[in-house]
Design a protein around this motif. Structure first.
Motif, PDB file in Angstrom:
ATOM      1  N   ASP A  51       0.842  -1.191   0.000  1.00  0.00           N
ATOM      2  CA  ASP A  51       0.000   0.000   0.000  1.00  0.00           C
ATOM      3  C   ASP A  51       0.881   1.247   0.000  1.00  0.00           C
ATOM      4  O   ASP A  51       2.111   1.150  -0.033  1.00  0.00           O
ATOM      5  CB  ASP A  51      -0.965  -0.010   1.190  1.00  0.00           C
ATOM      6  CG  ASP A  51      -0.263  -0.123   2.544  1.00  0.00           C
ATOM      7  OD1 ASP A  51       0.971   0.021   2.613  1.00  0.00           O
ATOM      8  OD2 ASP A  51      -0.954  -0.348   3.548  1.00  0.00           O
ATOM      9  N   LYS A  52       0.223   2.390   0.055  1.00  0.00           N
ATOM     10  CA  LYS A  52       0.942   3.665   0.040  1.00  0.00           C
ATOM     11  C   LYS A  52       1.914   3.759   1.211  1.00  0.00           C
ATOM     12  O   LYS A  52       3.051   4.218   1.053  1.00  0.00           O
ATOM     13  CB  LYS A  52      -0.069   4.813   0.068  1.00  0.00           C
ATOM     14  CG  LYS A  52       0.528   6.189   0.097  1.00  0.00           C
ATOM     15  CD  LYS A  52      -0.593   7.236   0.103  1.00  0.00           C
ATOM     16  CE  LYS A  52      -0.084   8.590   0.467  1.00  0.00           C
ATOM     17  NZ  LYS A  52      -1.157   9.606   0.434  1.00  0.00           N
ATOM     18  N   ALA A  53       1.502   3.325   2.394  1.00  0.00           N
ATOM     19  CA  ALA A  53       2.395   3.354   3.562  1.00  0.00           C
ATOM     20  C   ALA A  53       3.630   2.492   3.320  1.00  0.00           C
ATOM     21  O   ALA A  53       4.728   2.836   3.769  1.00  0.00           O
ATOM     22  CB  ALA A  53       1.661   2.898   4.822  1.00  0.00           C
ATOM     23  N   GLY A  54       3.486   1.412   2.599  1.00  0.00           N
ATOM     24  CA  GLY A  54       4.631   0.561   2.272  1.00  0.00           C
ATOM     25  C   GLY A  54       5.636   1.279   1.383  1.00  0.00           C
ATOM     26  O   GLY A  54       6.845   1.168   1.587  1.00  0.00           O
ATOM     27  N   VAL A  55       5.133   2.017   0.393  1.00  0.00           N
ATOM     28  CA  VAL A  55       6.019   2.797  -0.480  1.00  0.00           C
ATOM     29  C   VAL A  55       6.742   3.861   0.342  1.00  0.00           C
ATOM     30  O   VAL A  55       7.969   4.025   0.240  1.00  0.00           O
ATOM     31  CB  VAL A  55       5.227   3.467  -1.632  1.00  0.00           C
ATOM     32  CG1 VAL A  55       6.117   4.410  -2.422  1.00  0.00           C
ATOM     33  CG2 VAL A  55       4.601   2.438  -2.547  1.00  0.00           C
ATOM     34  N   LEU A  56       5.993   4.573   1.173  1.00  0.00           N
ATOM     35  CA  LEU A  56       6.587   5.655   1.952  1.00  0.00           C
ATOM     36  C   LEU A  56       7.543   5.124   3.019  1.00  0.00           C
ATOM     37  O   LEU A  56       8.539   5.782   3.340  1.00  0.00           O
ATOM     38  CB  LEU A  56       5.496   6.530   2.557  1.00  0.00           C
ATOM     39  CG  LEU A  56       4.635   7.271   1.518  1.00  0.00           C
ATOM     40  CD1 LEU A  56       3.541   8.064   2.204  1.00  0.00           C
ATOM     41  CD2 LEU A  56       5.481   8.150   0.619  1.00  0.00           C
ATOM     42  N   THR A  57       7.285   3.931   3.525  1.00  0.00           N
ATOM     43  CA  THR A  57       8.209   3.299   4.474  1.00  0.00           C
ATOM     44  C   THR A  57       9.523   2.979   3.780  1.00  0.00           C
ATOM     45  O   THR A  57      10.604   3.265   4.313  1.00  0.00           O
ATOM     46  CB  THR A  57       7.586   2.023   5.079  1.00  0.00           C
ATOM     47  OG1 THR A  57       6.388   2.386   5.781  1.00  0.00           O
ATOM     48  CG2 THR A  57       8.545   1.320   6.019  1.00  0.00           C
ATOM     49  N   ALA A  58       9.441   2.409   2.589  1.00  0.00           N
ATOM     50  CA  ALA A  58      10.655   2.096   1.829  1.00  0.00           C
ATOM     51  C   ALA A  58      11.414   3.371   1.475  1.00  0.00           C
ATOM     52  O   ALA A  58      12.648   3.402   1.539  1.00  0.00           O
ATOM     53  CB  ALA A  58      10.299   1.310   0.567  1.00  0.00           C
ATOM     54  N   HIS A  98      12.618  12.612   0.092  1.00  0.00           N
ATOM     55  CA  HIS A  98      12.929  11.666   1.170  1.00  0.00           C
ATOM     56  C   HIS A  98      12.751  12.345   2.526  1.00  0.00           C
ATOM     57  O   HIS A  98      12.125  11.801   3.432  1.00  0.00           O
ATOM     58  CB  HIS A  98      14.370  11.160   1.052  1.00  0.00           C
ATOM     59  CG  HIS A  98      14.601  10.230  -0.082  1.00  0.00           C
ATOM     60  ND1 HIS A  98      14.910  10.670  -1.346  1.00  0.00           N
ATOM     61  CD2 HIS A  98      14.589   8.880  -0.145  1.00  0.00           C
ATOM     62  CE1 HIS A  98      15.070   9.640  -2.140  1.00  0.00           C
ATOM     63  NE2 HIS A  98      14.878   8.525  -1.441  1.00  0.00           N
ATOM     64  N   PHE A  99      13.333  13.540   2.655  1.00  0.00           N
ATOM     65  CA  PHE A  99      13.314  14.279   3.914  1.00  0.00           C
ATOM     66  C   PHE A  99      11.884  14.547   4.377  1.00  0.00           C
ATOM     67  O   PHE A  99      11.581  14.471   5.562  1.00  0.00           O
ATOM     68  CB  PHE A  99      14.088  15.591   3.742  1.00  0.00           C
ATOM     69  CG  PHE A  99      14.380  16.325   5.016  1.00  0.00           C
ATOM     70  CD1 PHE A  99      15.366  15.877   5.880  1.00  0.00           C
ATOM     71  CD2 PHE A  99      13.681  17.477   5.347  1.00  0.00           C
ATOM     72  CE1 PHE A  99      15.665  16.560   7.051  1.00  0.00           C
ATOM     73  CE2 PHE A  99      13.964  18.175   6.510  1.00  0.00           C
ATOM     74  CZ  PHE A  99      14.953  17.711   7.370  1.00  0.00           C
ATOM     75  N   GLU A 100      11.000  14.844   3.442  1.00  0.00           N
ATOM     76  CA  GLU A 100       9.614  15.135   3.793  1.00  0.00           C
ATOM     77  C   GLU A 100       8.877  13.912   4.333  1.00  0.00           C
ATOM     78  O   GLU A 100       7.873  14.064   5.029  1.00  0.00           O
ATOM     79  CB  GLU A 100       8.869  15.715   2.590  1.00  0.00           C
ATOM     80  CG  GLU A 100       9.300  17.119   2.271  1.00  0.00           C
ATOM     81  CD  GLU A 100       8.410  17.789   1.248  1.00  0.00           C
ATOM     82  OE1 GLU A 100       7.207  17.478   1.189  1.00  0.00           O
ATOM     83  OE2 GLU A 100       8.932  18.632   0.502  1.00  0.00           O
ATOM     84  N   VAL A 101       9.355  12.734   4.033  1.00  0.00           N
ATOM     85  CA  VAL A 101       8.706  11.506   4.496  1.00  0.00           C
ATOM     86  C   VAL A 101       9.391  10.940   5.740  1.00  0.00           C
ATOM     87  O   VAL A 101       8.731  10.389   6.623  1.00  0.00           O
ATOM     88  CB  VAL A 101       8.707  10.449   3.366  1.00  0.00           C
ATOM     89  CG1 VAL A 101       8.188   9.104   3.848  1.00  0.00           C
ATOM     90  CG2 VAL A 101       7.888  10.934   2.180  1.00  0.00           C
ATOM     91  N   MET A 102      10.680  11.098   5.843  1.00  0.00           N
ATOM     92  CA  MET A 102      11.474  10.438   6.891  1.00  0.00           C
ATOM     93  C   MET A 102      10.998  10.754   8.307  1.00  0.00           C
ATOM     94  O   MET A 102      11.016   9.888   9.171  1.00  0.00           O
ATOM     95  CB  MET A 102      12.948  10.829   6.749  1.00  0.00           C
ATOM     96  CG  MET A 102      13.607  10.257   5.525  1.00  0.00           C
ATOM     97  SD  MET A 102      15.164  11.094   5.064  1.00  0.00           S
ATOM     98  CE  MET A 102      16.123  10.981   6.552  1.00  0.00           C
ATOM     99  N   PHE A 103      10.594  11.961   8.545  1.00  0.00           N
ATOM    100  CA  PHE A 103      10.231  12.385   9.895  1.00  0.00           C
ATOM    101  C   PHE A 103       8.721  12.530  10.063  1.00  0.00           C
ATOM    102  O   PHE A 103       8.255  13.290  10.901  1.00  0.00           O
ATOM    103  CB  PHE A 103      10.966  13.695  10.233  1.00  0.00           C
ATOM    104  CG  PHE A 103      12.455  13.532  10.133  1.00  0.00           C
ATOM    105  CD1 PHE A 103      13.164  12.904  11.145  1.00  0.00           C
ATOM    106  CD2 PHE A 103      13.135  13.954   9.010  1.00  0.00           C
ATOM    107  CE1 PHE A 103      14.533  12.714  11.046  1.00  0.00           C
ATOM    108  CE2 PHE A 103      14.508  13.771   8.898  1.00  0.00           C
ATOM    109  CZ  PHE A 103      15.203  13.148   9.910  1.00  0.00           C
ATOM    110  N   ARG A 104       7.991  11.743   9.286  1.00  0.00           N
ATOM    111  CA  ARG A 104       6.529  11.754   9.339  1.00  0.00           C
ATOM    112  C   ARG A 104       6.004  10.352   9.615  1.00  0.00           C
ATOM    113  O   ARG A 104       5.542   9.652   8.713  1.00  0.00           O
ATOM    114  CB  ARG A 104       5.971  12.254   8.005  1.00  0.00           C
ATOM    115  CG  ARG A 104       6.282  13.685   7.632  1.00  0.00           C
ATOM    116  CD  ARG A 104       5.370  14.670   8.326  1.00  0.00           C
ATOM    117  NE  ARG A 104       3.964  14.331   8.258  1.00  0.00           N
ATOM    118  CZ  ARG A 104       3.152  14.685   7.252  1.00  0.00           C
ATOM    119  NH1 ARG A 104       3.595  15.386   6.243  1.00  0.00           N
ATOM    120  NH2 ARG A 104       1.878  14.334   7.291  1.00  0.00           N
ATOM    121  N   PRO A 105       6.073   9.895  10.870  1.00  0.00           N
ATOM    122  CA  PRO A 105       5.599   8.542  11.190  1.00  0.00           C
ATOM    123  C   PRO A 105       4.116   8.341  10.907  1.00  0.00           C
ATOM    124  O   PRO A 105       3.659   7.201  10.839  1.00  0.00           O
ATOM    125  CB  PRO A 105       5.925   8.375  12.672  1.00  0.00           C
ATOM    126  CG  PRO A 105       6.131   9.740  13.199  1.00  0.00           C
ATOM    127  CD  PRO A 105       6.593  10.588  12.039  1.00  0.00           C
TER     128      PRO A 105
END
Length: 180
Positions: A51-58, A98-105
């Protein structure tokens, strides 16, 4: 970006995610859009990421790995903790998606093993070097907070940058206030 042609679909989807986040921010991506950008069916990203969370986790895990590499290279090259901070800011600017996603749990699975390992490696490099310039256990947190805050202010345009030089020079000057 050229569409996927029987190569590395995982990489193609991550590249598509970087492009989409660059254009619309992390909340604006969808698996259908990523599949379209990669030139595959909707099932392709689902197969690799779920899912989308999987993409953003990777993407977050990849980002923390890239950040750790940048911090390690700065430390090895200069042995100067301030330059590690400057490398952090440079990473944020050069790898904004990457930076915009890394610190967004709220966007990714923060307990993912690959993400945890990459985040811990980057964290040790960032905060661990502070012990070389200060005995205070909070020095690493202070340094990270300072550089992270500066990077966010620079990226969002909240700073009046006409009074600042380039981000590297400004980050260096700001870090030297805390770590002379």
């Amino acid at each position: 970006m050229s569409p996927y042609h029987h190569g590395d679909l995982r990489r193609a989807v991550l590249d598509a995610a970087v492009a989409a986040i660059t254009e619309h921010g992390p909340a604006g991506i969808s698996l259908r859009d990523l599949a379209r950008r990669a030139g595959v069916s909707h099932a392709g990203p689902v197969h690799h990421f779920g899912d989308k969370a999987g993409v953003l986790t990777a993407l977050a895990a990849e980002g923390f790995g890239l950040l750790a590499d940048a911090l390690a290279a700065a430390e090895e090259r200069t042995r100067d903790f301030v330059e590690v901070g400057v490398a952090y800011v440079r990473f944020a600017i050069e790898h904004r998606a990457h930076f915009e996603v890394m610190f967004r749990p709220d966007l990714h699975r923060e307990d993912d093993a690959a993400l945890v390992a990459a985040r811990d490696r980057a964290g040790l490099l960032l905060t661990g070097g502070a012990s070389s310039v200060s005995d205070d256990a909070m020095a690493g947190v202070a340094a990270w907070s300072l550089m992270h805050g500066f990077a966010n202010l620079w990226l969002t345009g909240a700073l009046r940058t006409e009074h600042l030089e380039d981000p590297d020079t400004a980050a260096r000057a700001i870090a030297r206030i805390l770590f002379p």
